[in-house]
Enzyme design. Structure first.
Site, PDB file in Angstrom:
ATOM      1  N   GLU A 316       0.823  -1.215   0.000  1.00  0.00           N
ATOM      2  CA  GLU A 316       0.000   0.000   0.000  1.00  0.00           C
ATOM      3  C   GLU A 316       0.856   1.264   0.000  1.00  0.00           C
ATOM      4  O   GLU A 316       0.637   2.185   0.787  1.00  0.00           O
ATOM      5  CB  GLU A 316      -0.967  -0.020   1.194  1.00  0.00           C
ATOM      6  N   ASP A 389      -8.211  -9.125   4.328  1.00  0.00           N
ATOM      7  CA  ASP A 389      -7.989  -7.973   5.194  1.00  0.00           C
ATOM      8  C   ASP A 389      -9.096  -7.824   6.232  1.00  0.00           C
ATOM      9  O   ASP A 389      -9.969  -6.970   6.082  1.00  0.00           O
ATOM     10  CB  ASP A 389      -7.908  -6.695   4.335  1.00  0.00           C
ATOM     11  N   GLU A 417     -12.795  -1.773  11.628  1.00  0.00           N
ATOM     12  CA  GLU A 417     -12.767  -1.117  10.321  1.00  0.00           C
ATOM     13  C   GLU A 417     -13.842  -1.672   9.390  1.00  0.00           C
ATOM     14  O   GLU A 417     -14.463  -0.933   8.629  1.00  0.00           O
ATOM     15  CB  GLU A 417     -11.375  -1.330   9.697  1.00  0.00           C
TER      16      GLU A 417
HETATM   17  C1  GCV Z   1      -2.901   0.775   8.439  1.00  0.00           C
HETATM   18  C2  GCV Z   1      -6.070  -2.100   5.365  1.00  0.00           C
HETATM   19  C3  GCV Z   1      -6.564  -0.816   5.973  1.00  0.00           C
HETATM   20  C4  GCV Z   1      -5.420   0.196   6.106  1.00  0.00           C
HETATM   21  C5  GCV Z   1      -4.338  -0.457   6.950  1.00  0.00           C
HETATM   22  C6  GCV Z   1      -3.877  -1.718   6.240  1.00  0.00           C
HETATM   23  C7  GCV Z   1      -2.788  -2.421   7.009  1.00  0.00           C
HETATM   24  O1  GCV Z   1      -5.716  -1.904   4.056  1.00  0.00           O
HETATM   25  O2  GCV Z   1      -7.593  -0.298   5.213  1.00  0.00           O
HETATM   26  O3  GCV Z   1      -5.914   1.350   6.707  1.00  0.00           O
HETATM   27  O4  GCV Z   1      -3.255   0.412   7.113  1.00  0.00           O
HETATM   28  O5  GCV Z   1      -4.970  -2.597   6.102  1.00  0.00           O
HETATM   29  O6  GCV Z   1      -3.135  -3.223   7.857  1.00  0.00           O
HETATM   30  O7  GCV Z   1      -1.629  -2.147   6.750  1.00  0.00           O
END
Ligand code: GCV
Length: 726
Positions: A316, A389, A417
């Protein structure tokens, strides 16, 4: 509910109600804001209070150290609250009812009785009722001071939950070495995926001002046995490694130290460039290696018990070794080498994926499986519970069981989340339990994820578990009272992954609200059903990742969701068998065979592994389309019932917490209906099938749901905010 409050309900005169405090009544009826978490120590009912007062007449706390002093103070505070008065401290156990706490080093009695056995290890404890020199005693013994503190909290839990104290015989030691909270907190106090206010770390005022909350945080962690905290976001900021911020971190570490809580930081892989003035961060470059060695030395100069680094690399947008043509092992091992002389560890995350033709569920395994045996012994590979995720339901991650020569740690998400943020009541104990008990079959039956991560299956050099924290500056810490249960469940299962989620829920309810069986039983039932309800109203039958870009609310029609649902006019579901992405092949053969076979795959994972026609017949005899409608509707119905259950508990819990939970359940019901209606509206536009008889159509047409837009959703900002609505 304590008995005073029960008496109130039973009809104390009205004037007395108005003067609750003067009447000596109703601690439980007084408003509570949730700040005290599960450490409320409210008065026990009179009979219990008397029995426990007889069992504990004096405290004999042998030895002084910052940790032992905290244990002694906690005991006094807890018993003062629970029993109405703290038993006096005494120098020796010369009377019946002495409560002795200490280690063999600090207490001659504990040394003489050899009460702290090897089984308690460095952090464990023993709690025993016994007779000594003619006196009835209770002893909390440990090999190290931190074990005494953990034992003290365990003892107070027994008192709070009204267990008899006459015949105690407990030995408890953590099964997992590193039990860690990961905070996704940024230096500007925003919290990625945070739904409980700002970050509790007030960086600007550190190190000069130490908010008392830091101590309360460490205390809450210690009460569960959590022994590590990663202070900052895995989407890392190199500034956290600058001298300015390291001094602030050192101040927090000093507060946490006596609570057995070690501080960790995330390491931005490009830090040698961003703050070090180098032109590369190549892990094989000698100057880069020297920079990390020196940086680590600087950190240990300030924080002698620094835990180590957590790294999100090449994921990411985060930089990583692959930017320099190197492997994840090259990157992780470089940091491990720098930390080794100081005893620190590296937690390297396996959460990697890229856009492209390869099934996202396969990618972490494809990247890391070849590195088995190539990571330094000081490296733990941190693997999310499932391959995508933190969805409401995922199968266990195929890396568990596939890397016998690597220490794997489990990462679960405590912050919700994907499970309704702070307002949905979703108890995550069953989700954690489901993962921990999943059988990888790596070494035959019984090769559970719990045994992979506690190190016993493969005799791993290190063991660990991490929970992505749901803690913020909200007065109640977690954004809602019931979200506190998820912090609690994480901590308790990290200590002992074999605990049952249900038992943990009951314990939490008793500590947080009341021991009244008429309250405990329905609330535990509600909590235990809540995760399955959320799966049903969000993503039933193995669907996943169907939310809007902000992760607030449903959006099965957007491209990212369509990638996962593969729904079209013919059918629905992601084919991960040999005819599709073949992700099933990443599991051990008995698991792969089961998941790949339409007749054997658990229905809960059907659409995760299979693409089926809309008329596919389920075991129930219903078509998959009808079954989807039924599950979505069942999820909503479950929330309606949760509301009813809670409404029936009015008066058994203080007004403030009762009202907040009631309001949040109302929001949850509305949003569950939104999830159901929007999802069914979209899928019906493809399936073109009628809803089964008796099931109401979506409240609005699909266009209505597609047009909904919520631009200021918490937990996201910056560039992620822009395209939130589409
Ligand atoms: C902290 C997902 C979440 C991100 C998070 C990522 C991770 O993609 O949406 O916000 O980043 O996981 O755990 O690295």
């Amino acid at each position: 509910m304590n008995s005073d409050a029960a008496a109130t309900r039973a009809g104390r005169p009205l004037w007395c109600l108005a003067l609750l405090v003067l009447c000596g009544a109703g601690q439980a009826a007084l408003a509570e804001d949730g700040y005290d978490l599960w450490l409320r120590y409210r008065p026990l009912p009179p009979a219990q209070r008397e029995a426990d007062r007889r069992a504990v007449r004096a405290i004999v706390a042998a030895g002084r150290s910052p940790t032992l002093d905290i244990a002694r103070a906690e005991l006094a505070r807890g018993l003062d609250g629970l029993l109405g008065t703290a038993p006096p401290f005494a120098a020796a156990p010369t009377r019946d009812g002495s409560l002795v706490l200490g280690t063999a080093l600090t207490s001659p009695l504990i040394a003489a009785l050899r009460l702290a056995p090897g089984a308690a290890g460095r952090e464990g404890y023993v709690i025993r009722s016994l007779r000594y020199a003619g006196h009835r005693l209770i002893v909390i013994a440990a090999n190290e001071d931190i074990g005494v503190l953990y034992g003290t909290f365990a003892f107070l839990r027994l008192v709070q939950t009204q267990r008899p104290l006459g015949n105690l015989a407990m030995v408890s030691a953590p099964r997992i070495q590193h039990r860690i909270l990961d905070h996704f907190d940024n230096l500007d106090r925003t919290v990625e995926r945070g739904y409980a206010g700002e970050s509790i770390w007030d960086w600007q005022k550190l190190p000069g001002y130490l908010d008392p909350r830091y101590t309360d945080y460490a205390r809450a962690c210690a009460s569960l046995g959590i022994n590590g905290t990663v202070l900052n976001n895995v989407n890392a900021d190199a500034d956290s490694l600058t001298p300015l911020y390291l001094r602030k971190t050192a101040a927090l570490a000093a507060v946490f130290r006596p609570y057995g809580l070690r501080v960790f930081l995330t390491a931005r892989f490009d830090a040698p460039i961003e703050i070090g003035g180098l032109h590369t961060a190549d892990p094989l470059d000698p100057a880069v290696r020297a920079w990390w060695r020196s940086k680590v030395g600087e950190i240990y100069g300030l924080i002698p018990d620094f835990g180590g680094f957590l790294v999100k690399a090449n994921s990411e947008g985060q930089p990583g070794p692959e930017n320099y043509g190197r492997s994840h092992a090259d990157g992780a091992n470089m940091l491990a080498e720098a930390l080794a002389p100081h005893g620190g560890i590296v937690m390297w995350r396996a959460f990697v994926y890229s856009q492209g033709p390869t099934d996202r569920a396969r990618q972490a395994y494809d990247s890391f499986k070849p590195l088995d045996g190539k990571l330094d012994r000081k490296v733990l590979l941190q693997v999310k519970n499932g391959p995508i995720d933190f969805q409401p339901r995922e199968p266990f991650h195929p890396l568990f069981g596939a890397m016998p020569r690597t220490s794997l740690m489990l990462e679960v998400q405590i912050t919700k989340e994907y499970l309704g943020f702070a307002t949905h009541l979703v108890y995550l104990g069953p989700l954690f339990e489901e993962t921990l008990r999943s059988d990888t079959f790596a070494r035959g039956p019984g090769s559970t994820v719990a045994r992979v991560i506690d190190g016993s299956l493969f005799a791993s050099p290190k063991s660990g578990i991490a929970g992505d924290a749901n803690i913020g500056s909200d007065r109640n810490w977690c954004g809602s009272i019931f979200d506190q249960a998820n912090w609690y469940a994480f901590g308790r299962l990290a200590w002992d992954p074999n605990l049952a989620a249900r038992d943990v829920a009951e314990e939490w309810v008793r500590l947080t609200f009341s021991n009244d069986p008429a309250f405990v039983a329905p609330v535990v039932r509600m909590m235990m059903a809540s995760r399955e309800a959320a799966v049903d109203y969000m993503t039933p039958l193995g669907l996943a990742h169907q939310m809007a870009p902000s992760h607030y609310g449903p959006a099965p029609w957007i491209e990212a969701s369509r990638y996962f649902n593969h729904a079209d006019a013919q059918g629905i579901g992601f084919d991960r068998t040999a005819t599709g992405s073949d992700a099933v092949a990443q599991y051990a053969p008995p698991v792969a065979t089961r998941f790949a076979d339409l007749k054997q795959v658990p229905e809960a994972l059907l659409l995760w592994f299979h693409h089926v026609p809309w008329d596919y017949r389920m075991a129930s005899g219903r078509t998959v389309w009808d079954e989807l409608v039924i599950r979505y509707s069942r999820g909503v119905q479950q929330v309606t019932e949760m509301r009813q259950v809670w409404a029936g508990l009015a008066g058994r819990v203080d007004a403030e917490r009762f009202a907040q939970v009631s309001a949040f359940l109302a929001i949850q019901e509305q949003e569950a209906r939104w999830w159901r209606d929007a999802s069914l509206g979209y899928f019906q536009s493809l399936s073109r099938r009628a809803l089964p008889a008796g099931y109401s159509p979506p409240q609005h047409d699909l266009a209505y749901y597609e047009a909904l837009c919520f631009p200021y959703v918490p937990g996201v900002w910056g560039e992620r905010r822009g395209p939130l609505c589409r």
